[in-house]
Write an enzyme that holds these catalytic residues in place. Structure first.
Site, PDB file in Angstrom:
ATOM      1  N   GLY A   1     -59.672 -74.603 -36.031  1.00 48.91           N
ATOM      2  CA  GLY A   1     -60.453 -73.410 -35.758  1.00 48.91           C
ATOM      3  C   GLY A   1     -59.944 -72.475 -34.682  1.00 48.91           C
ATOM      4  O   GLY A   1     -60.681 -71.571 -34.272  1.00 48.91           O
TER       5      GLY A   1
ATOM      6  N   LYS B   1     -65.385 -78.823 -38.371  1.00 52.59           N
ATOM      7  CA  LYS B   1     -64.661 -77.578 -38.092  1.00 52.59           C
ATOM      8  C   LYS B   1     -64.253 -77.661 -36.626  1.00 52.59           C
ATOM      9  O   LYS B   1     -65.069 -77.506 -35.723  1.00 52.59           O
ATOM     10  CB  LYS B   1     -65.548 -76.367 -38.344  1.00 52.59           C
ATOM     11  CG  LYS B   1     -64.889 -75.031 -38.034  1.00 52.59           C
ATOM     12  CD  LYS B   1     -65.873 -73.888 -38.214  1.00 52.59           C
ATOM     13  CE  LYS B   1     -65.269 -72.535 -37.928  1.00 52.59           C
ATOM     14  NZ  LYS B   1     -64.898 -72.343 -36.507  1.00 52.59           N
TER      15      LYS B   1
ATOM     16  N   TYR C   1     -69.645 -78.287 -36.507  1.00 47.91           N
ATOM     17  CA  TYR C   1     -68.833 -77.204 -35.974  1.00 47.91           C
ATOM     18  C   TYR C   1     -68.645 -77.464 -34.479  1.00 47.91           C
ATOM     19  O   TYR C   1     -69.535 -77.206 -33.674  1.00 47.91           O
ATOM     20  CB  TYR C   1     -69.559 -75.892 -36.250  1.00 47.91           C
ATOM     21  CG  TYR C   1     -68.915 -74.614 -35.763  1.00 47.91           C
ATOM     22  CD1 TYR C   1     -67.698 -74.581 -35.094  1.00 47.91           C
ATOM     23  CD2 TYR C   1     -69.559 -73.396 -35.979  1.00 47.91           C
ATOM     24  CE1 TYR C   1     -67.147 -73.404 -34.667  1.00 47.91           C
ATOM     25  CE2 TYR C   1     -69.011 -72.201 -35.553  1.00 47.91           C
ATOM     26  CZ  TYR C   1     -67.807 -72.212 -34.890  1.00 47.91           C
ATOM     27  OH  TYR C   1     -67.255 -71.026 -34.462  1.00 47.91           O
TER      28      TYR C   1
ATOM     29  N   ASP D   1     -57.101 -69.764 -34.088  1.00 42.93           N
ATOM     30  CA  ASP D   1     -56.069 -69.019 -34.803  1.00 42.93           C
ATOM     31  C   ASP D   1     -54.749 -68.985 -34.024  1.00 42.93           C
ATOM     32  O   ASP D   1     -53.672 -69.056 -34.621  1.00 42.93           O
ATOM     33  CB  ASP D   1     -56.529 -67.583 -35.050  1.00 42.93           C
ATOM     34  CG  ASP D   1     -57.874 -67.502 -35.754  1.00 42.93           C
ATOM     35  OD1 ASP D   1     -58.548 -68.540 -35.882  1.00 42.93           O
ATOM     36  OD2 ASP D   1     -58.254 -66.385 -36.164  1.00 42.93           O
ATOM     37  N   GLU D   2     -54.850 -68.871 -32.690  1.00 40.28           N
ATOM     38  CA  GLU D   2     -53.647 -68.761 -31.856  1.00 40.28           C
ATOM     39  C   GLU D   2     -52.817 -70.039 -31.840  1.00 40.28           C
ATOM     40  O   GLU D   2     -51.662 -70.025 -31.390  1.00 40.28           O
ATOM     41  CB  GLU D   2     -54.026 -68.404 -30.416  1.00 40.28           C
ATOM     42  CG  GLU D   2     -54.790 -67.108 -30.266  1.00 40.28           C
ATOM     43  CD  GLU D   2     -56.296 -67.314 -30.235  1.00 40.28           C
ATOM     44  OE1 GLU D   2     -56.952 -66.681 -29.392  1.00 40.28           O
ATOM     45  OE2 GLU D   2     -56.810 -68.126 -31.044  1.00 40.28           O
TER      46      GLU D   2
ATOM     47  N   SER E   1     -61.327 -66.098 -37.449  1.00 40.70           N
ATOM     48  CA  SER E   1     -61.781 -64.718 -37.561  1.00 40.70           C
ATOM     49  C   SER E   1     -60.653 -63.755 -37.887  1.00 40.70           C
ATOM     50  O   SER E   1     -60.860 -62.771 -38.612  1.00 40.70           O
ATOM     51  CB  SER E   1     -62.472 -64.293 -36.260  1.00 40.70           C
ATOM     52  OG  SER E   1     -61.566 -64.356 -35.172  1.00 40.70           O
TER      53      SER E   1
END
Length: 298
Positions: free
Chosen positions: A192, A169, A139, A194-195, A211
Site C-alpha cells: 500500500g 492491505k 487495512y 506507492d513510493e 492513490s
C-alpha cells in the site's frame, strides 16, 4: 476466500462538486478512465476516498454508484467499510454485500484505538461478520490510525474469528513484517505504499493498492514490466520518477492536488474536503508542466 488483489489496484477518490457536495454522477467517468489505463480493481472510500469526511449516506451513495458503474468496465470493487463507529462499519459491510460488490476492507478505529491483537480481531470480526459471503481485508495503515500491531501475528490468529479473512492491505513501511506476512498461510497481501512499490515487488508482492495509480498507472505498469523482465535499472528509474511526482503533489496538499491532476485527465473530482488542503491557482500552474509529462502516458 480470495479475489485476489493482484496487479495495480486504484484507491479511488470520492468525487465532489466545486462546492464540496457529493458528485456520484462522476463515478462512471472514473471507472472508464481507470479501465482505459489498465486498472482492473478499485478500492473505494478508503483514505484516498476521504472516508472519514463522508456521512453515512454519502458513503452508501458512493457504494451504489460504483455498483452501477463497475460492471460496464469489468472492474472488481473492494468497499472500505472501516469507521470509528463499528455499528456504521457493519452497515457499510452489509451494504457492500447487498449491492454485489466484491470484497470488504476495514481499517482500525482510530480515536478509541484497539491496543492489542485480540481487540483488533474483535473489531474486524464484527465488520467481516456483517458480510460473511465476501472476502474481508484488514487495512493496516498505522501512520493514520496510530494502531501498530504485527500483521504476521494477526494473520496467524485472526482466521479463528474471521473465517472470511482474505488478507491485509499492507500500508506500512515495515518490509520485514511484510515479508513474514507473505509466508503465513494462503493470504493475499497487497502493498500500500506507492513510493516503495519496487521494494515490495522484490520482497514478493503480487499486487499493490495506491492513490497514484489513478493518474499514473501507465508509469507503474512499465515499472512492474521492467521488474518482471529483470531490468532493475529501468524499474529503479521509474520508481524514482514516481517518487518525484508524489513529492511535488505532497508539497502543495496531496489529495487536493491529485484531484486537480485527475481533472486535467478528464475526470472532474472537485476539491478535497477540510481539513485537507487544496493547492492555490499559482501552485497548480507550477504543477501543470510536470504532470503533462510523457512519463504518465500509456
Amino acid at each position: 476466500m480470495n479475489i485476489p488483489l493482484h496487479g495495480l489496484v486504484a484507491a479511488t477518490h470520492t468525487p465532489f462538486h466545486p462546492d464540496g457536495s457529493l458528485a456520484p454522477e462522476v463515478v462512471p467517468l472514473q471507472a472508464a478512465h481507470l479501465s482505459k489505463n489498465g486498472i482492473r480493481t478499485v478500492f473505494i472510500t478508503g483514505s484516498t476516498g476521504e472516508s472519514h469526511s463522508l456521512t453515512r449516506d454519502e458513503r452508501l451513495a458512493v457504494f451504489r454508484a460504483w455498483a452501477e458503474a463497475a460492471p460496464a468496465h469489468d472492474l472488481t470493487v473492494v468497499a472500505h467499510a472501516g469507521s470509528n463507529c463499528l455499528e456504521d462499519a457493519k452497515v457499510f459491510a452489509a451494504a457492500a454485500a447487498d449491492l454485489g460488490l466484491d470484497a470488504v476492507a476495514a481499517l482500525a478505529p482510530s480515536y478509541y484505538k484497539p491496543d492489542d491483537l485480540d481487540t483488533l480481531i474483535d473489531c474486524c470480526a464484527l465488520i467481516a461478520g456483517a458480510a460473511p459471503g465476501l472476502p474481508f481485508y484488514y487495512y493496516d495503515i498505522p501512520a493514520l490510525t496510530g494502531v501498530c500491531l504485527p500483521m504476521r501475528e494477526f494473520l496467524a490468529k485472526a482466521p479463528e474469528r474471521i473465517p472470511n479473512l482474505a488478507g491485509v492491505k499492507f500500508t506500512n513501511d515495515d518490509l520485514d513484517d511484510y515479508s513474514r506476512c507473505l509466508k503465513v498461510g494462503d493470504f493475499d497481501i497487497p502493498w500500500g505504499i506507492d513510493e516503495q512499490l519496487l521494494a515490495a515487488l522484490q520482497a514478493g508482492a503480487r499486487g499493490a493498492v495506491g492513490s497514484s495509480y489513478n493518474f499514473a498507472a501507465p508509469l507503474y505498469r512499465r515499472l512492474i514490466q521492467a521488474f518482471e523482465d529483470g531490468d532493475l535499472e529501468t524499474a529503479t528509474r521509474l520508481q524514482r520518477e514516481a517518487i518525484e511526482l508524489i513529492e511535488a503533489l505532497a508539497a502543495v496538499g496531496y489529495l487536493g492536488a491529485v484531484k486537480a491532476i485527475m481533472e486535467w485527465q478528464g475526470v472532474p473530482l472537485g476539491p478535497a474536503r477540510l481539513p485537507l488542503a487544496n493547492p492555490s491557482p499559482a501552485q497548480l500552474e507550477s504543477l501543470h508542466e510536470k504532470f503533462d509529462s510523457p512519463v504518465l502516458q500509456p
